[in-house]
Scaffold this active site. Structure first.
Site, PDB file in Angstrom:
ATOM      1  N   LYS A 194       0.501  -1.483  -0.130  1.00  0.00           N
ATOM      2  CA  LYS A 194       0.186  -0.180  -0.136  1.00  0.00           C
ATOM      3  C   LYS A 194       0.525   0.992  -0.253  1.00  0.00           C
ATOM      4  CE  LYS A 194      -3.422   2.736   2.764  1.00  0.00           C
ATOM      5  NZ  LYS A 194      -4.384   2.516   3.689  1.00  0.00           N
ATOM      6  N   LYS A 247      -1.997  -1.549  -3.566  1.00  0.00           N
ATOM      7  CA  LYS A 247      -3.172  -0.424  -3.465  1.00  0.00           C
ATOM      8  C   LYS A 247      -2.009   1.046  -3.894  1.00  0.00           C
ATOM      9  CE  LYS A 247      -6.328   2.066  -0.498  1.00  0.00           C
ATOM     10  NZ  LYS A 247      -6.510   2.265   0.612  1.00  0.00           N
TER      11      LYS A 247
HETATM   12  C1  PBG Z   1      -7.077   3.477   5.081  1.00  0.00           C
HETATM   13  C2  PBG Z   1      -7.989   3.175   4.101  1.00  0.00           C
HETATM   14  C3  PBG Z   1      -7.159   4.310   3.035  1.00  0.00           C
HETATM   15  C4  PBG Z   1      -8.195   3.348   1.945  1.00  0.00           C
HETATM   16  C5  PBG Z   1      -8.540   2.261   2.685  1.00  0.00           C
HETATM   17  N1  PBG Z   1      -8.294   1.831   3.594  1.00  0.00           N
HETATM   18  C6  PBG Z   1      -6.287   5.842   3.160  1.00  0.00           C
HETATM   19  C7  PBG Z   1      -5.777   6.286   3.351  1.00  0.00           C
HETATM   20  O1  PBG Z   1      -4.985   4.768   3.997  1.00  0.00           O
HETATM   21  O2  PBG Z   1      -5.314   7.464   3.669  1.00  0.00           O
HETATM   22  C8  PBG Z   1      -7.875   4.536   0.694  1.00  0.00           C
HETATM   23  C9  PBG Z   1      -9.155   4.008  -0.488  1.00  0.00           C
HETATM   24  C10 PBG Z   1      -9.368   4.927  -1.361  1.00  0.00           C
HETATM   25  O3  PBG Z   1      -8.624   5.890  -1.303  1.00  0.00           O
HETATM   26  O4  PBG Z   1     -10.432   4.669  -2.751  1.00  0.00           O
HETATM   27  N2  PBG Z   1      -6.576   2.675   6.487  1.00  0.00           N
END
Ligand code: PBG
Length: 322
Positions: A194, A247
């Site tokens: 991520k 992601k």
């Molecule tokens: C938070 C989380 C995020 C997303 C999913 N879980 C945002 C972040 O890490 O700030 C992002 C999903 C998206 O942008 O569609 N744990």
């Protein structure tokens, strides 16, 4: 010319025969936003066509999704500031609306694959995924909170937990807690690679979950790196993850390919909020054919090696197939 590649593109029927990548509604997980209350359906300003639902209306929406062939959803809660604190205690309060909604959803639709999010940010007054002390994100102290949250969600009937926090060691820690408490069938889809991405902007609007200070770069990965993704994947594999996720998706197709070439676990990709909004915004202005761009984007994600795609386009894509 002996080789004329255009011969294999000469008609729709021939193109169909040689088509390598097929996208199916069965590959998709639909991320949905939940709010407390009744009869609430509020559009997310930066994500046209995507809403925050109260539980009653979310149940109706899920019913519609099932009719369209969508069999998996991932539910994210939006909490008011008043419910947030330093230690995300609302995340494992058995009476909290998120856990009650998950329970309700599973009761109504036992056949649905229900996924949840494990991270502190929706419940944290600091807006970070981990515990904050003196401006630093503490890793090991966060694990205990994540495991309490995971047990509460597993108890509510979740099929797949999605740890999205990027703390070290969390998959193993959560797996052990689940197993010790009899949740041996609860799966973990790890947010393996991520990245600290600008493409999460609209999601943080949807949940009012932007960090109150700093950024997430001490735990989310640097977009410039790919080798680290292999280290993260090794760890998740050893720690018992059932799925590996990359992601965002679109700017990270090489990472999806890297993991799918190197790991036997099913690879998922999260086609994040900003990727959705980019297409929606340009389509609204008439600058791009939104529908074709959606299909092309989802196909490229699958082609690069993702078996599963989490996408806000799930319902729209499913509607096209009907
Ligand atoms: C938070 C989380 C995020 C997303 C999913 N879980 C945002 C972040 O890490 O700030 C992002 C999903 C998206 O942008 O569609 N744990």
């Amino acid at each position: 010319m002996l080789r004329r590649p255009r011969r294999n593109r000469k008609s729709e029927a021939v193109r169909n025969l040689v088509e390598e990548t097929q996208l199916s509604v069965k590959d998709l997980i639909f991320p949905m936003f939940l709010v407390e209350g009744n009869n609430q359906k509020i559009e997310v300003a930066s994500m046209p066509g995507i809403y925050r639902f109260s539980t009653d209306l979310m149940l109706k929406e899920i019913e519609e999704c099932l009719k369209l062939g969508i069999t998996a959803v991932d539910v994210f809660p939006a909490y008011p500031e008043s419910k947030k604190d330093k230690i995300a205690s609302e995340s494992y309060n058995p009476e909290t609306f998120y856990l009650k909604a998950l329970r309700e959803i599973k009761k109504n639709f036992p056949e649905l694959c229900l996924m949840s999010d494990v991270a502190m940010d929706p419940y944290s007054s600091d807006g970070h995924d981990g515990l904050v002390r003196e401006g630093r994100i503490l890793n090991d102290e966060t694990l205990e909170i994540l495991s309490k949250m995971s047990l509460a969600q597993a108890d509510a009937g979740v099929d797949i937990l999605g740890p999205s926090d990027m703390m070290d060691g969390r998959v193993g820690y959560i797996r052990e807690a689940l197993d010790q408490n009899g949740f041996t069938d609860t799966s973990i889809m790890s947010y393996t690679a991520k990245y600290a991405s600008a493409f999460y902007g609209p999601f943080r609007d949807a949940l009012d979950s932007a960090p109150k200070f700093g950024d997430k770069k001490t735990y989310q990965m640097n977009p410039a790196n790919s080798q680290e993704a292999l280290i993260e994947a090794d760890l998740d594999m050893e720690e018992g993850a059932d799925f590996l996720m990359v992601k965002p998706a679109l700017s990270y197709l090489d990472i999806i390919k890297l993991l799918s070439d190197n790991y036997p676990l099913p690879i998922a990709a999260y086609n994040v909020s900003g990727e959705y909004s980019m297409i929606k915004a340009s389509a609204e202005r008439g600058w791009i054919d939104g529908e074709r761009a959606m299909v092309e984007m989802l196909t490229s994600i699958k082609r690069s090696g993702a078996k599963i795609i989490l996408t806000y386009f799930a319902k729209e894509f499913a509607s096209l197939q009907k």
